[in-house]
Design a protein around this motif. Structure first.
Motif, PDB file in Angstrom:
ATOM      1  N   PRO A 367       0.825  -1.212   0.000  1.00 43.72           N
ATOM      2  CA  PRO A 367       0.000   0.000   0.000  1.00 43.72           C
ATOM      3  C   PRO A 367       0.849   1.247   0.000  1.00 43.72           C
ATOM      4  CG  PRO A 367      -0.049  -1.068   2.139  1.00 43.72           C
ATOM      5  CD  PRO A 367       0.622  -2.017   1.219  1.00 43.72           C
ATOM      6  N   GLU A 368       0.463   2.205  -0.828  1.00 48.71           N
ATOM      7  CA  GLU A 368       1.185   3.456  -0.927  1.00 48.71           C
ATOM      8  C   GLU A 368       0.589   4.467   0.042  1.00 48.71           C
ATOM      9  OE1 GLU A 368       2.251   3.234  -5.684  1.00 48.71           O
ATOM     10  OE2 GLU A 368       1.072   4.877  -4.846  1.00 48.71           O
ATOM     11  N   ALA A 369       1.409   5.034   0.875  1.00 50.60           N
ATOM     12  CA  ALA A 369       0.956   6.082   1.767  1.00 50.60           C
ATOM     13  C   ALA A 369       0.900   7.386   0.997  1.00 50.60           C
ATOM     14  CB  ALA A 369       1.901   6.212   2.950  1.00 50.60           C
ATOM     15  N   MET A 370      -0.168   8.153   1.223  1.00 54.72           N
ATOM     16  CA  MET A 370      -0.287   9.433   0.560  1.00 54.72           C
ATOM     17  C   MET A 370       0.760  10.394   1.113  1.00 54.72           C
ATOM     18  SD  MET A 370      -2.628   8.822  -1.542  1.00 54.72           S
ATOM     19  CE  MET A 370      -2.978  10.463  -2.148  1.00 54.72           C
ATOM     20  N   PRO A 371       1.286  11.331   0.324  1.00 57.56           N
ATOM     21  CA  PRO A 371       2.315  12.261   0.825  1.00 57.56           C
ATOM     22  C   PRO A 371       1.866  13.025   2.051  1.00 57.56           C
ATOM     23  CG  PRO A 371       2.190  12.345  -1.565  1.00 57.56           C
ATOM     24  CD  PRO A 371       1.071  11.469  -1.105  1.00 57.56           C
ATOM     25  N   GLY A 408      18.729  -5.104   6.920  1.00 52.95           N
ATOM     26  CA  GLY A 408      18.886  -5.239   5.478  1.00 52.95           C
ATOM     27  C   GLY A 408      19.086  -6.687   5.078  1.00 52.95           C
ATOM     28  N   LEU A 409      20.133  -6.941   4.318  1.00 59.45           N
ATOM     29  CA  LEU A 409      20.401  -8.298   3.873  1.00 59.45           C
ATOM     30  C   LEU A 409      20.769  -9.180   5.050  1.00 59.45           C
ATOM     31  CD1 LEU A 409      22.529  -7.484   0.678  1.00 59.45           C
ATOM     32  CD2 LEU A 409      20.124  -8.170   0.790  1.00 59.45           C
ATOM     33  N   PRO A 410      20.475 -10.468   5.013  1.00 60.39           N
ATOM     34  CA  PRO A 410      19.845 -11.215   3.897  1.00 60.39           C
ATOM     35  C   PRO A 410      18.331 -11.266   3.986  1.00 60.39           C
ATOM     36  CG  PRO A 410      20.565 -12.743   5.565  1.00 60.39           C
ATOM     37  CD  PRO A 410      20.940 -11.380   6.085  1.00 60.39           C
ATOM     38  N   HIS A 411      17.734 -10.486   4.917  1.00 59.78           N
ATOM     39  CA  HIS A 411      16.285 -10.549   5.090  1.00 59.78           C
ATOM     40  C   HIS A 411      15.545  -9.845   3.954  1.00 59.78           C
ATOM     41  CE1 HIS A 411      16.883 -11.884   9.291  1.00 59.78           C
ATOM     42  NE2 HIS A 411      17.895 -11.037   9.291  1.00 59.78           N
ATOM     43  N   LEU A 412      16.114  -8.777   3.430  1.00 57.44           N
ATOM     44  CA  LEU A 412      15.398  -7.907   2.503  1.00 57.44           C
ATOM     45  C   LEU A 412      15.172  -8.598   1.157  1.00 57.44           C
ATOM     46  CD1 LEU A 412      14.225  -5.058   2.261  1.00 57.44           C
ATOM     47  CD2 LEU A 412      16.422  -4.331   1.311  1.00 57.44           C
ATOM     48  N   LYS A 413      13.919  -8.517   0.667  1.00 63.10           N
ATOM     49  CA  LYS A 413      13.582  -9.098  -0.638  1.00 63.10           C
ATOM     50  C   LYS A 413      13.376  -8.012  -1.689  1.00 63.10           C
ATOM     51  CE  LYS A 413      10.061 -11.859  -3.013  1.00 63.10           C
ATOM     52  NZ  LYS A 413       8.768 -12.583  -2.882  1.00 63.10           N
ATOM     53  N   GLU A 414      12.623  -6.975  -1.365  1.00 62.56           N
ATOM     54  CA  GLU A 414      12.366  -5.894  -2.306  1.00 62.56           C
ATOM     55  C   GLU A 414      12.412  -4.568  -1.566  1.00 62.56           C
ATOM     56  OE1 GLU A 414       9.234  -8.256  -5.273  1.00 62.56           O
ATOM     57  OE2 GLU A 414       8.772  -6.253  -4.506  1.00 62.56           O
ATOM     58  N   LEU A 415      12.865  -3.536  -2.269  1.00 66.62           N
ATOM     59  CA  LEU A 415      12.910  -2.173  -1.738  1.00 66.62           C
ATOM     60  C   LEU A 415      12.403  -1.238  -2.817  1.00 66.62           C
ATOM     61  CD1 LEU A 415      13.769  -0.127   0.462  1.00 66.62           C
ATOM     62  CD2 LEU A 415      16.032  -0.088  -0.604  1.00 66.62           C
ATOM     63  N   MET A 416      11.364  -0.451  -2.495  1.00 65.00           N
ATOM     64  CA  MET A 416      10.793   0.468  -3.476  1.00 65.00           C
ATOM     65  C   MET A 416      10.840   1.885  -2.915  1.00 65.00           C
ATOM     66  SD  MET A 416       7.103   0.341  -5.415  1.00 65.00           S
ATOM     67  CE  MET A 416       6.156   0.653  -3.932  1.00 65.00           C
ATOM     68  N   LEU A 417      11.322   2.814  -3.714  1.00 65.43           N
ATOM     69  CA  LEU A 417      11.429   4.214  -3.328  1.00 65.43           C
ATOM     70  C   LEU A 417      10.545   5.057  -4.229  1.00 65.43           C
ATOM     71  CD1 LEU A 417      15.321   4.498  -2.929  1.00 65.43           C
ATOM     72  CD2 LEU A 417      13.655   3.875  -1.177  1.00 65.43           C
ATOM     73  N   VAL A 418       9.798   5.990  -3.646  1.00 67.66           N
ATOM     74  CA  VAL A 418       9.023   6.970  -4.398  1.00 67.66           C
ATOM     75  C   VAL A 418       9.753   8.294  -4.290  1.00 67.66           C
ATOM     76  CG1 VAL A 418       6.797   8.113  -4.648  1.00 67.66           C
ATOM     77  CG2 VAL A 418       6.896   5.727  -3.912  1.00 67.66           C
ATOM     78  N   VAL A 430       8.932   5.048   1.120  1.00 64.35           N
ATOM     79  CA  VAL A 430       9.817   3.893   1.117  1.00 64.35           C
ATOM     80  C   VAL A 430       8.997   2.658   1.458  1.00 64.35           C
ATOM     81  CG1 VAL A 430      11.848   2.800   2.139  1.00 64.35           C
ATOM     82  CG2 VAL A 430      11.788   5.289   1.849  1.00 64.35           C
ATOM     83  N   HIS A 431       9.094   1.628   0.645  1.00 64.19           N
ATOM     84  CA  HIS A 431       8.398   0.364   0.893  1.00 64.19           C
ATOM     85  C   HIS A 431       9.424  -0.767   0.882  1.00 64.19           C
ATOM     86  CE1 HIS A 431       4.530   2.337   0.221  1.00 64.19           C
ATOM     87  NE2 HIS A 431       5.102   2.920  -0.815  1.00 64.19           N
ATOM     88  N   MET A 432       9.377  -1.609   1.916  1.00 67.99           N
ATOM     89  CA  MET A 432      10.319  -2.719   2.052  1.00 67.99           C
ATOM     90  C   MET A 432       9.539  -4.020   2.190  1.00 67.99           C
ATOM     91  SD  MET A 432      12.973  -0.903   4.746  1.00 67.99           S
ATOM     92  CE  MET A 432      14.271  -2.087   4.468  1.00 67.99           C
TER      93      MET A 432
END
Length: 548
Positions: A367-371, A408-418, A430-432
């Motif tokens: 889910p994307e949080a609104m600014p 972070g690694l090795p747990h992190l699978k995806e990282l998305m930045l707006v 930021v979505h992780m």
């Protein structure tokens, strides 16, 4: 008149017949073909509807209409029985015959109305053959004087013929019977009035017109009724097919919808599961549920307009389009949309649209949080977290209590930045996404909710999350409110911040489903309201030491 002579009449008749034949012979051949289809065996099929099926429905209509007519006509028949001695008192044979005919009709109608006799189409056909035979005899047994008494008698017989056509809708029976009655009346005229040409011609002409109109009425009435029955069957079959296809799609797809010709939702199932909302969607415009991106809206409109008018251009398989839905939690969900037009369903001028939707679980974003909903402490977390990690590099062995809350690694699978595309390229979202425990190759513990919440609230939060998940798996997808919740600061896990608005949403993913927790309206522990001091502001969670 000049046409009184036979030669002139013959010439006029040939001229009129030739003109009529040359202008109507095509229509005459079409009527012949239609008659051949009408007379073909009952098991044949016409227009996709079995003729046998229509004949069975027509038989039920004939039976039901006769029962209703009998219930009404029995009262009229009794009045006729009472009136016979007054109307036919001049001749005993006429009186006896008319009393027998009216008594027979009354007893038949009374027996049917009282339920003593259960009629069938075959018995009704025999009954009407017998009734027409009585009418033929009534022409000979009735008054033969051609006066007012005879005229009243003939009007009663003509009314009986008309009612018979309306009640028992069988043009074959009535066509033969009307021809026999017309021939009977001509023969009666010859016996009583002789071969005088003028009167005989007038009688023949009158009988041809009267019987011809009744035959046409019988044929047209039956054709209209049969067409209506066929239309009802077609409507019922279309309803059954659409319902069956929708049931099938509901079992193999995430959702199925039926849209009207205005692209409004007529009916459907599964849409609430995709949009994570319990709203009622009937009557809503389908385009309003899609992403408001102009390019995607145009692609959807072009996709829906193809194959809706020309059935020959419809592909063998349903076309597919990838669309994006925006849920109530501002989540973007990718969905594969399959479309099949249903032309002229429910009598619409254009076409209805049957849609099957398959949700892409892999491409569904978090889910994307609104600014406007991003608190200042969260917006600065990326820079402050990196500084905090460097300052605490020497104590990473105790990261569960003092280190970074988001490893972070090795747990992190995806990282998305707006990112804001201005010159500074400010990161606004930021979505992780982390790997599940069974997918990681190492034995390090997974990131869990207990690391976020305050220790004294863990049991309460854990119980509420479990109860909410159980309700979600049972079909209740309504959001739940956690109230004010204390969670660790991202950049300083030793301190807490309060989320004054926290909600839970259930997502049907995986074996047991997922609970999404949305937190906003944060404030730090130092911004407590007056009169409500936190009694646990300095409580910190320490790892338990194993005693040997």
């Amino acid at each position: 008149m000049a046409m009184a002579s036979s030669g002139m009449w013959v010439a006029f008749a040939l001229l009129a017949a030739t003109f009529h034949f040359r202008t109507t012979w095509v229509d005459f051949l079409a009527l012949v073909q239609h008659g051949r289809r009408y007379l073909r065996p009952a098991g044949a099929s016409a227009g996709g509807i079995s003729t046998k099926r229509i004949n069975e429905a027509m038989d039920r209509i004939r039976e039901d209409s006769y029962v209703v007519t009998a219930r009404l006509a029995q009262h009229l028949n009794m009045a006729c029985v009472i009136a016979v001695p007054l109307v036919y008192d001049g001749d005993f044979m006429t009186f006896a015959f008319m009393m027998f005919a009216n008594s027979f009709l009354y007893s038949m109608h009374w027996s049917v109305s009282a339920g003593r006799i259960h009629v069938s189409v075959s018995s009704l056909r025999c009954f009407y053959v017998f009734a027409y035979a009585i009418m033929v005899l009534a022409h000979w047994m009735g008054p033969q004087s051609y006066d007012a008494h005879s005229s009243a008698h003939m009007k009663c017989l003509e009314a009986g013929q008309l009612v018979s056509i309306l009640v028992f809708v069988d043009s074959r029976t009535h066509t033969v019977a009307q021809l026999v009655l017309a021939l009977t009346e001509v023969c009666r005229h010859i016996v009583n009035r002789g071969w005088e040409r003028t009167e005989l011609t007038a009688t023949i002409h009158a009988q041809l017109v009267f019987s011809g109109l009744l035959i046409i009425a019988a044929i047209v009435f039956e054709l209209i009724l049969r067409g209506r029955v066929a239309a009802q069957f077609q409507h019922a079959d279309a309803e059954s097919l659409v319902s069956s296809f929708r049931t099938l799609l509901g079992g193999i797809c995430d959702a199925e919808l039926l849209l009207d010709d205005k692209l409004k939702i007529e009916a459907g199932t599964g849409l609430s599961r995709i949009l994570l909302s319990g709203n009622v969607w009937e009557g809503a415009a389908f385009e309003d549920l899609l992403s408001q991106d102009l390019e995607e809206q145009l692609r959807f409109q072009a996709f829906m307009s193809t194959g809706g008018h020309d059935s020959q251009s419809t592909p063998a398989t349903a076309p597919c389009l990838r669309v994006t839905f925006c849920t109530a939690q501002q989540q973007r969900v990718g969905v594969d949309l399959y479309h099949v037009p249903v032309p002229h369903l429910y009598g619409c001028e254009d076409a209805y649209h049957l849609l099957a939707m398959k949700m892409d679980m892999e491409s569904s974003a978090l889910p994307e949080a609104m600014p406007a909903q991003i608190p200042s402490i969260a917006s600065r977390s990326m820079t402050s977290t990196s500084n905090g990690l460097r300052s605490r590099a020497s104590s990473r062995a105790s990261s569960a209590a003092e280190g970074s809350l988001l490893p972070g690694l090795p747990h992190l699978k995806e990282l998305m930045l707006v990112v804001d595309p201005q010159q500074s390229h400010e990161v606004v979202q930021v979505h992780m996404q982390y790997k599940e425990g069974r997918r990681r190759q190492d034995e390090t513990p997974a990131v869990n909710l207990r690391q976020f919440v305050r220790p004294t609230e863990w049991q309460t939060i854990s119980l509420r999350v479990q109860q909410f998940a159980n309700r979600g798996r049972s079909g209740n997808t309504q959001k739940d409110d956690l109230g004010m919740l204390w969670v660790r600061m991202i950049d300083n896990p030793g301190k807490y911040m309060q989320a004054r608005d926290s909600k839970m949403t259930f997502k049907d993913r995986g074996a047991a489903g997922q609970v999404w927790i949305h937190l906003r309206r944060f404030r730090s522990s130092g911004e407590r309201s007056v009169g409500r001091p936190s009694e646990l502001g300095d409580v910190e969670e320490h790892p338990e030491e194993s005693s040997e």
